[in-house]
Design an enzyme around this catalytic site. Structure first.
Site: not given
Ligand code: DPM
Length: 357
Positions: A115-116, A166-167, A184, A190, A277
């Site tokens: 997702k990143d 998104r959330r 962050r 967190r 993203c």
């Molecule tokens: C991206 C988002 C977030 C991450 C945006 C989204 C969450 C940011 C936040 C694109 N990357 O999800 O809408 O909530 O502050 C990230 C996480 C993981 C990968 C952590 C998470 C782990 C889950 C995975 C940060 N990137 O989403 O809680 O590998 O899919």
């Protein structure tokens, strides 16, 4: 079968017949045998390293005759911890440094949370494999004082931590009485902030918690009706050089076809909407036999407007399905919402989750 090549000769121009197709320059057998170590690039966060070591272990098991080494580095996203993600607004925040290392031949592959990884990769790099997805859902983690509550029963004004637009947009839609604050830092930071009482609850990906062995902190897995997950959430994407036939063939062994098909549809959907993203775009996919069901949502930051639709098609046409769903949502007003958000983020709208000072 590996054929021993005692002293690999450098490819000299004289060996290549004039007018030979470019592919003959790659000499895959030579490339694989002349390279003693395959270098895997990773971010330095605990989660990134867990993921990278998992990939290293799988590759080592499947290819015991090769050596896989991990080298970790800090990315821009790891360095800027005091600015809200949405405001940085840069695509490839967590991937750029790793991509540069691959282009400069300092790493041969890089492991990312899919997702990143932006939906368009730099010239010369490709997605070599998508691994089997773990639970892609979002999860609620609560402060000890709310152990008896669910997201539906958190008291009005409860402070929910998230930096994900998104959330934020989807939760505001369903629970307008909750307050949202930016959060962050790595997952451990967190959780510490939550436990210290800075938030009543936070929203995280179930996948990250699971991989770090913290599943017991997941208080509630949010159903798709409340929160559609991010594109690619829960899967790993492994990136490598497009012309590295050797690494590409090693990575093929890690590809999980059903996950790859679902993520192809999801990524095509996001790419078609030209979302980076950090956009309030969510998805859900379900694969049964050769049928793929794709659900997508685009939501406004205030949670008032939610454009959501669903489409079913052949898994073999996953990409087309994603594009088609994006076009449908656009016809239903998704583009206006996205255009507004672009301005809101730039102008620091009060609708963005507030930072805790
Ligand atoms: C991206 C988002 C977030 C991450 C945006 C989204 C969450 C940011 C936040 C694109 N990357 O999800 O809408 O909530 O502050 C990230 C996480 C993981 C990968 C952590 C998470 C782990 C889950 C995975 C940060 N990137 O989403 O809680 O590998 O899919």
């Amino acid at each position: 079968m590996t054929s021993p090549v005692s002293s690999p000769q450098p490819v000299s121009n004289q060996m290549i017949p004039p007018g030979a197709p470019e592919a003959s320059l790659q000499a895959p057998a030579l490339a694989s045998q002349s390279r003693p170590v395959i270098r895997i690039g990773s971010r330095q966060s605990q989660l990134a390293l867990v993921q990278t070591h998992w990939v290293q272990e799988q590759l080592q098991k499947l290819h015991p005759d090769r050596v896989f080494e991990v080298s970790s580095m800090k990315t821009q996203g790891d360095k800027i911890l005091d600015v809200a993600l949405a405001k940085i607004g840069d695509k490839g925040l967590f991937t750029k440094e790793l991509e540069l290392a691959m282009m400069q031949q300092q790493a041969d592959l890089a492991v990312h949370s899919l997702k990143d990884l932006p939906t368009r990769l730099p010239e010369g790099l490709v997605l070599g494999a998508i691994t089997e997805r773990v639970d892609p859902a979002d999860a609620l983690v609560v402060h000890a004082q709310h152990r008896d509550k669910q997201i539906e029963t958190l008291p009005p004004g409860s402070v929910v931590g998230t930096s994900s637009l998104r959330r934020l947009a989807q939760l505001r839609h369903h629970f307008p009485h909750l307050a949202f604050k930016d959060i962050r830092g790595n997952l451990n930071t967190r959780l510490q902030k939550l436990d210290a009482g800075e938030y009543d609850a936070i929203i995280l990906a179930a996948a990250g918690m699971q991989r770090l062995g913290w599943s017991d902190r997941i208080h509630q897995v949010l159903p798709a009706e409340i929160s559609l997950h991010a594109v690619g959430q829960g899967a790993l994407g492994i990136e490598c050089r497009a012309d590295d036939a050797d690494v590409l063939s090693l990575l093929k062994s890690l590809e999980h076809q059903p996950t790859a098909q679902r993520c192809q549809a999801e990524r095509a959907f996001l790419r078609e909407l030209e979302g980076g993203c950090q956009v309030p775009i969510g998805v859900n996919t379900c694969l049964t036999g050769d049928q793929l069901i794709l659900t997508g949502v685009v939501a406004s930051l205030d949670g008032q407007r939610l454009v959501k639709d669903m489409l079913t098609g052949l898994a073999s046409e996953a990409e087309q399905l994603g594009i088609e769903l994006a076009r449908r949502l656009r016809q239903q007003g998704a583009q206006e919402i996205l255009d507004e958000i672009f301005v809101e983020v730039r102008q620091n709208s009060p609708l963005l989750p507030k930072e805790l000072s």
